[in-house]
Scaffold this active site. Structure first.
Site, PDB file in Angstrom:
ATOM      1  N   GLU A  70      36.816   0.238 158.510  1.00  0.00           N
ATOM      2  CA  GLU A  70      38.976   0.089 157.792  1.00  0.00           C
ATOM      3  C   GLU A  70      38.384  -2.317 157.851  1.00  0.00           C
ATOM      4  O   GLU A  70      39.599  -2.487 156.842  1.00  0.00           O
ATOM      5  CB  GLU A  70      39.926   0.703 158.549  1.00  0.00           C
ATOM      6  CG  GLU A  70      41.042  -0.555 158.349  1.00  0.00           C
ATOM      7  CD  GLU A  70      41.563   0.104 159.938  1.00  0.00           C
ATOM      8  OE1 GLU A  70      41.249   0.676 160.679  1.00  0.00           O
ATOM      9  OE2 GLU A  70      43.260   0.146 159.640  1.00  0.00           O
ATOM     10  N   ASP A  90      36.366   3.725 161.227  1.00  0.00           N
ATOM     11  CA  ASP A  90      37.546   3.586 161.469  1.00  0.00           C
ATOM     12  C   ASP A  90      37.332   3.252 162.881  1.00  0.00           C
ATOM     13  O   ASP A  90      37.433   3.757 164.035  1.00  0.00           O
ATOM     14  CB  ASP A  90      39.100   4.386 161.791  1.00  0.00           C
ATOM     15  CG  ASP A  90      40.412   3.460 162.494  1.00  0.00           C
ATOM     16  OD1 ASP A  90      40.882   4.127 161.861  1.00  0.00           O
ATOM     17  OD2 ASP A  90      39.882   2.438 162.549  1.00  0.00           O
ATOM     18  N   ILE A  92      39.002   1.821 165.856  1.00  0.00           N
ATOM     19  CA  ILE A  92      40.350   1.751 166.498  1.00  0.00           C
ATOM     20  C   ILE A  92      41.336   2.151 165.622  1.00  0.00           C
ATOM     21  O   ILE A  92      41.837   1.360 164.644  1.00  0.00           O
ATOM     22  CB  ILE A  92      41.231  -0.115 166.953  1.00  0.00           C
ATOM     23  CG1 ILE A  92      39.680  -0.018 168.228  1.00  0.00           C
ATOM     24  CG2 ILE A  92      42.156   1.052 168.326  1.00  0.00           C
ATOM     25  CD1 ILE A  92      40.410  -1.479 169.374  1.00  0.00           C
ATOM     26  N   ASP A  93      41.723   3.579 165.851  1.00  0.00           N
ATOM     27  CA  ASP A  93      42.536   4.605 165.288  1.00  0.00           C
ATOM     28  C   ASP A  93      43.795   3.757 166.543  1.00  0.00           C
ATOM     29  O   ASP A  93      43.487   4.866 167.078  1.00  0.00           O
ATOM     30  CB  ASP A  93      41.945   5.436 164.873  1.00  0.00           C
ATOM     31  CG  ASP A  93      42.721   6.347 163.864  1.00  0.00           C
ATOM     32  OD1 ASP A  93      43.195   5.463 163.245  1.00  0.00           O
ATOM     33  OD2 ASP A  93      43.694   7.495 164.009  1.00  0.00           O
ATOM     34  N   THR A  95      46.260   1.464 166.294  1.00  0.00           N
ATOM     35  CA  THR A  95      45.627  -0.281 167.477  1.00  0.00           C
ATOM     36  C   THR A  95      47.229  -0.714 167.648  1.00  0.00           C
ATOM     37  O   THR A  95      46.773  -1.093 168.736  1.00  0.00           O
ATOM     38  CB  THR A  95      45.394  -1.161 165.575  1.00  0.00           C
ATOM     39  OG1 THR A  95      44.670  -0.872 165.560  1.00  0.00           O
ATOM     40  CG2 THR A  95      45.720  -2.539 166.005  1.00  0.00           C
ATOM     41  N   ASP A 220      40.926   6.754 158.433  1.00  0.00           N
ATOM     42  CA  ASP A 220      41.777   7.029 159.216  1.00  0.00           C
ATOM     43  C   ASP A 220      41.350   8.945 159.269  1.00  0.00           C
ATOM     44  O   ASP A 220      41.522   9.992 160.401  1.00  0.00           O
ATOM     45  CB  ASP A 220      43.624   7.611 158.832  1.00  0.00           C
ATOM     46  CG  ASP A 220      43.746   6.082 159.012  1.00  0.00           C
ATOM     47  OD1 ASP A 220      44.492   5.415 157.882  1.00  0.00           O
ATOM     48  OD2 ASP A 220      43.393   5.098 160.628  1.00  0.00           O
TER      49      ASP A 220
HETATM   50  O1  LIG Z   1      45.858   2.222 163.794  1.00  0.00           O
HETATM   51  P1  LIG Z   1      44.902   2.143 162.480  1.00  0.00           P
HETATM   52  O2  LIG Z   1      43.695   2.767 162.087  1.00  0.00           O
HETATM   53  O3  LIG Z   1      44.926   1.022 161.625  1.00  0.00           O
HETATM   54  O4  LIG Z   1      45.671   3.729 161.874  1.00  0.00           O
HETATM   55  C1  LIG Z   1      46.943   4.118 161.558  1.00  0.00           C
HETATM   56  C2  LIG Z   1      47.515   3.983 160.895  1.00  0.00           C
HETATM   57  O5  LIG Z   1      47.688   2.109 160.439  1.00  0.00           O
HETATM   58  C3  LIG Z   1      48.924   4.160 160.498  1.00  0.00           C
HETATM   59  O6  LIG Z   1      49.672   4.077 159.292  1.00  0.00           O
HETATM   60  C4  LIG Z   1      48.407   5.557 160.754  1.00  0.00           C
HETATM   61  O7  LIG Z   1      50.488   5.722 160.551  1.00  0.00           O
HETATM   62  C5  LIG Z   1      48.356   6.167 161.609  1.00  0.00           C
HETATM   63  O8  LIG Z   1      48.390   7.631 162.106  1.00  0.00           O
HETATM   64  C6  LIG Z   1      46.853   5.735 161.697  1.00  0.00           C
HETATM   65  O9  LIG Z   1      46.331   5.981 162.635  1.00  0.00           O
HETATM   66 MG    MG Z   2      43.186   4.558 161.660  1.00  0.00          MG
HETATM   67 MG    MG Z   3      41.895   1.320 162.691  1.00  0.00          MG
END
Ligand SMILES: O=P(O)(O)O[C@H]1[C@H](O)[C@@H](O)[C@H](O)[C@@H](O)[C@@H]1O
Ligand code: MG
Ligand code: MG
Length: 309
Positions: A70, A90, A92-93, A95, A220
Site C-alpha cells: 500500500e 497492507d 496497517i489495515d 490506520t 485490503d
Molecule cells: O487503513 P487502511 O490500510 O488505509 O485501509 C482502510 C481503507 O483506507 C478504508 O478506506 C477502508 O474503509 C478500510 O476498511 C480499510 O481497512
Molecule cells: Mg487497508
Molecule cells: Mg493500510
C-alpha cells in the site's frame, strides 16, 4: 503438480509476528499523521516502517519475488499484478483506528503466483488473532479451523461494511443508500470495524455473515478473500459476478444466496481500478450468457447495471 508454498507461508507468519510487535509498541505512542487521498485517508510513519520491515525481510529470503504494498504504491510503485510470485501487503489495515487507538488494527499479507492467491495472513494485532489460509488447505485463526456461518436467509444476516475515505457526494450518497436498502430487507444489522481485513475475517469466523464494499484496495482484501473462501464462504463482485481483486469492489458472504441478496440491493460508485485499467463491467459471461470480448472503456456513470440471476 501444485507447488507447495507452505514454507513461504511459515516465513510470512514469522515476519507478521515481528511486525505486530512494532505495531503494539507504536499503538500507545504519539503519532505523526499525514494525509493521502482525502482528509480521512491517513498514513503514519508506522505504516511505512512496517511495510519496509516486511518487504526487506522478504527480499532477503526471496530476492526474485515482487511486491504490491500500500505505502510503496502511495510513493509511486505500480500496483500491476503479474504472473510472478507477488506479495500483496497492507502494513496497517485500519490506520484511522490506529491513530485514534480504536483497538482494531490488522497486518494483511497475501501471496499470489500466476495471479492466484496461494496464501493469506491477517494478524488482528490488538486482539492477538492470527488468521491464515493456504489455497486448498483450509482457514485458521490461531490454529483453530474456521467455517463461515453458512447462513442462507438474508433476513437473519449481520453484515459488515466500511465507511471508507471518500467524502464526495456521489460516493457518500451511494454508500448511505446501500445501507438504507439493506436495512429495509430487513437484515439483523450492519457493523463497520474500520478494517476491511478484519471485517472479512469476521465472515470467515462466522462472527458476521457477509461483508461488502466499494472503494477498498487489493491489499485490503487479498489475504482475507482467500481466508473467507477457504472457510467455505463465497467471494463475488459487488454486482454478483466474478470477483476481480483489482476492481475495488467485493461481496464476501456465508452463502451464494446471501451474496445474491446483497448484490440485488447495493450499487457501486465508479472508482479507478487498482491496476489502472479501464473499468470492466462486472459481467460474468457464465452468469448472464453473454459473449463479452470488449472492455468497457468508460466508467458507467452512477451505478452499474443490476446483474440479477
Ligand atoms: O487503513 P487502511 O490500510 O488505509 O485501509 C482502510 C481503507 O483506507 C478504508 O478506506 C477502508 O474503509 C478500510 O476498511 C480499510 O481497512
Ligand atoms: Mg487497508
Ligand atoms: Mg493500510
Amino acid at each position: 503438480v501444485m507447488a507447495d508454498w507452505g514454507k513461504c507461508l511459515d516465513f510470512g507468519v514469522s515476519i507478521a509476528r515481528q511486525a505486530r510487535t512494532v505495531v503494539l509498541d507504536a499503538f500507545e505512542a504519539q503519532k505523526v499523521v499525514s494525509l493521502k487521498t482525502s482528509p480521512a485517508d491517513l498514513v503514519t510513519e508506522t505504516d511505512q516502517g512496517v511495510e519496509n520491515l516486511l518487504i526487506s525481510a522478504i527480499k532477503e529470503k526471496y530476492p526474485t519475488h515482487k511486491f504490491i504494498g500500500e505505502e510503496s504504491v502511495a510513493a509511486g510503485a505500480s500496483p500491476v499484478l503479474t504472473d510472478s510470485p507477488t506479495w500483496i501487503i497492507d502494513p496497517i489495515d485500519g490506520t484511522t483506528n490506529f491513530v485514534h487507538r480504536f483497538p482494531f488494527v490488522a497486518i494483511s499479507i497475501a501471496f499470489a503466483v500466476n495471479k492466484q492467491t496461494e496464501f493469506g495472513i491477517v494478524y488482528s494485532c490488538m486482539e492477538d488473532k492470527l488468521y491464515r489460509a493456504q489455497r486448498g488447505k483450509g482457514a485458521f485463526c490461531n490454529d483453530i479451523p474456521l467455517r463461515t456461518s453458512g447462513l442462507e436467509d438474508i433476513t437473519k444476516a449481520l453484515v459488515v461494511t466500511e465507511i471508507g475515505t471518500e467524502r464526495d457526494d456521489l460516493s457518500l450518497s451511494t454508500l448511505t443508500s446501500n445501507i438504507y436498502r439493506l436495512l429495509k430487507i430487513p437484515i439483523h444489522g450492519i457493523r463497520a470495524v474500520g478494517t476491511a481485513a478484519v471485517d472479512m475475517c469476521l465472515v470467515a469466523s462466522a462472527g458476521a455473515d457477509a461483508y461488502y464494499h466499494v472503494g477498498m484496495h487489493c491489499w485490503d482484501i487479498a489475504a482475507s478473500a482467500l481466508i473467507v473462501s477457504e472457510a467455505g464462504g463465497v467471494v463475488h463482485d459487488i454486482s454478483g459476478g466474478k470477483f476481480d481483486l483489482m476492481s475495488r469492489r467485493v461481496i464476501a458472504a456465508s452463502s451464494r444466496t446471501v451474496a445474491r441478496g446483497i448484490a440485488q440491493v447495493v450499487e457501486a460508485f465508479p472508482c479507478e481500478r487498482d491496476d489502472g485499467l479501464p473499468d470492466l463491467l462486472p459481467l460474468d459471461p457464465k452468469v448472464i450468457g453473454l459473449n463479452l470480448t470488449s472492455r468497457c472503456s468508460t466508467l458507467v456513470q452512477g451505478t452499474y447495471p443490476k446483474l440479477l440471476w
